[in-house]
Design a protein around this motif. Sequence first.
Motif, short mmCIF file in Angstrom:
data_model
loop_
_atom_site.label_atom_id
_atom_site.label_comp_id
_atom_site.label_asym_id
_atom_site.label_seq_id
_atom_site.Cartn_x
_atom_site.Cartn_y
_atom_site.Cartn_z
N LYS A 54 0.82 -1.21 0.00
CA LYS A 54 0.00 0.00 0.00
C LYS A 54 0.85 1.27 0.00
O LYS A 54 0.39 2.33 -0.39
CB LYS A 54 -0.95 0.00 1.20
N ASN A 55 2.11 1.15 0.43
CA ASN A 55 3.01 2.29 0.46
C ASN A 55 3.83 2.46 -0.83
O ASN A 55 4.70 3.31 -0.90
CB ASN A 55 3.97 2.19 1.65
N LYS A 125 2.58 -13.33 2.20
CA LYS A 125 1.96 -13.22 0.89
C LYS A 125 1.79 -11.76 0.53
O LYS A 125 1.78 -10.88 1.39
CB LYS A 125 0.63 -13.97 0.84
N LEU A 126 1.69 -11.50 -0.77
CA LEU A 126 1.69 -10.13 -1.28
C LEU A 126 0.69 -10.00 -2.41
O LEU A 126 0.63 -10.85 -3.30
CB LEU A 126 3.10 -9.78 -1.79
N HIS A 127 -0.10 -8.93 -2.38
CA HIS A 127 -1.05 -8.60 -3.44
C HIS A 127 -0.74 -7.20 -3.94
O HIS A 127 -0.64 -6.26 -3.15
CB HIS A 127 -2.49 -8.68 -2.91
N ALA A 138 -3.03 2.26 -6.99
CA ALA A 138 -3.00 1.72 -5.63
C ALA A 138 -3.67 0.34 -5.64
O ALA A 138 -4.35 -0.02 -6.58
CB ALA A 138 -3.76 2.66 -4.69
N VAL A 139 -3.51 -0.39 -4.57
CA VAL A 139 -4.12 -1.70 -4.46
C VAL A 139 -5.63 -1.54 -4.41
O VAL A 139 -6.15 -0.70 -3.68
CB VAL A 139 -3.62 -2.43 -3.19
N SER A 140 -6.33 -2.31 -5.22
CA SER A 140 -7.79 -2.25 -5.24
C SER A 140 -8.34 -3.66 -5.14
O SER A 140 -7.70 -4.61 -5.55
CB SER A 140 -8.28 -1.57 -6.52
N PRO A 141 -9.56 -3.81 -4.64
CA PRO A 141 -10.11 -5.15 -4.46
C PRO A 141 -10.69 -5.76 -5.72
O PRO A 141 -11.11 -6.90 -5.70
CB PRO A 141 -11.21 -4.92 -3.42
N ALA A 142 -10.77 -5.04 -6.83
CA ALA A 142 -11.38 -5.56 -8.04
C ALA A 142 -10.55 -6.70 -8.62
O ALA A 142 -9.39 -6.52 -8.94
CB ALA A 142 -11.53 -4.44 -9.07
N PRO A 143 -11.12 -7.90 -8.78
CA PRO A 143 -10.36 -9.03 -9.30
C PRO A 143 -10.25 -8.98 -10.82
O PRO A 143 -11.12 -8.48 -11.51
CB PRO A 143 -11.18 -10.23 -8.85
#
Length: 184
Positions: A54-55, A125-127, A138-143
Motif C-alpha cells: 500500500k506504500n 503473501k503479497l497482493h 493503488a491496491v484495489s479489491p477488483a479481481p
Amino acid sequence: MAIFRILRNLFLYALLFLVLIQSSVHGKIYQVGDLDAWGIPTESNPNVYSKWSKNHEFKIGDSLFFLYPPSQDSVIQVTEESYNSCNLKDPILYMDNGNSLFNITAPGEFYLTSGVDGHCQKSQKLHISVSGNGSYAAVSPAPSAPSPSYPTVFGSIPVQASAAALLKIPVLMSVLIGFFASLL
C-alpha cells in the motif's frame, strides 16, 4: 551540398529523438519488504507485506525483487482464489533461486505467496495492483485474471540508479549533439 546538410540534420534530429525516448523508458526495482528479506512476518508486524504494497505505487515495467535463502523459501504467483485460501497447488509461476525478480509486464492484479507449506497462513503473501494504462495505481479489491511474468536470476541484489543520474546522460548527449550540429 544542401541535400547533404538536410540529411545530416535529419540524422542528428533522429539520433536526438532516440536518446530522449530512451531516457523515459525504465522501471523501478522494489525489494519486497524493503530492508527485510522475504520471510514469515514477525508477530509484532504480521501485516508487513500488505502495508508495504500500500506504500508503493507500481506500474508496467517495474519489478519486485524477493531476497531469501533459496534452501528455505520460494515465491509463487497464484490466482486470487489460491491466494485467499493459501492453496499452493498449480502456481502460475514458481521462483526458488533466492534472488527472484517478478517483472510487471501487464496491468492487473498480482497475487504472490511463499511456496513453502504453512508460510502463506502466517501472512507471507503479497497482493499488488497495476492499472491498465501503464500509470501508477493503488491496491484495489477488483479481481482480474493474473498475467504471467518471468523470473530473472541475479548473482547479487540489483541496484536502482537514481533518476537524477539517469537523466544526466541523455541531457548531456542532447547538448553535445546540438552543439556539433550548430558547428556544421
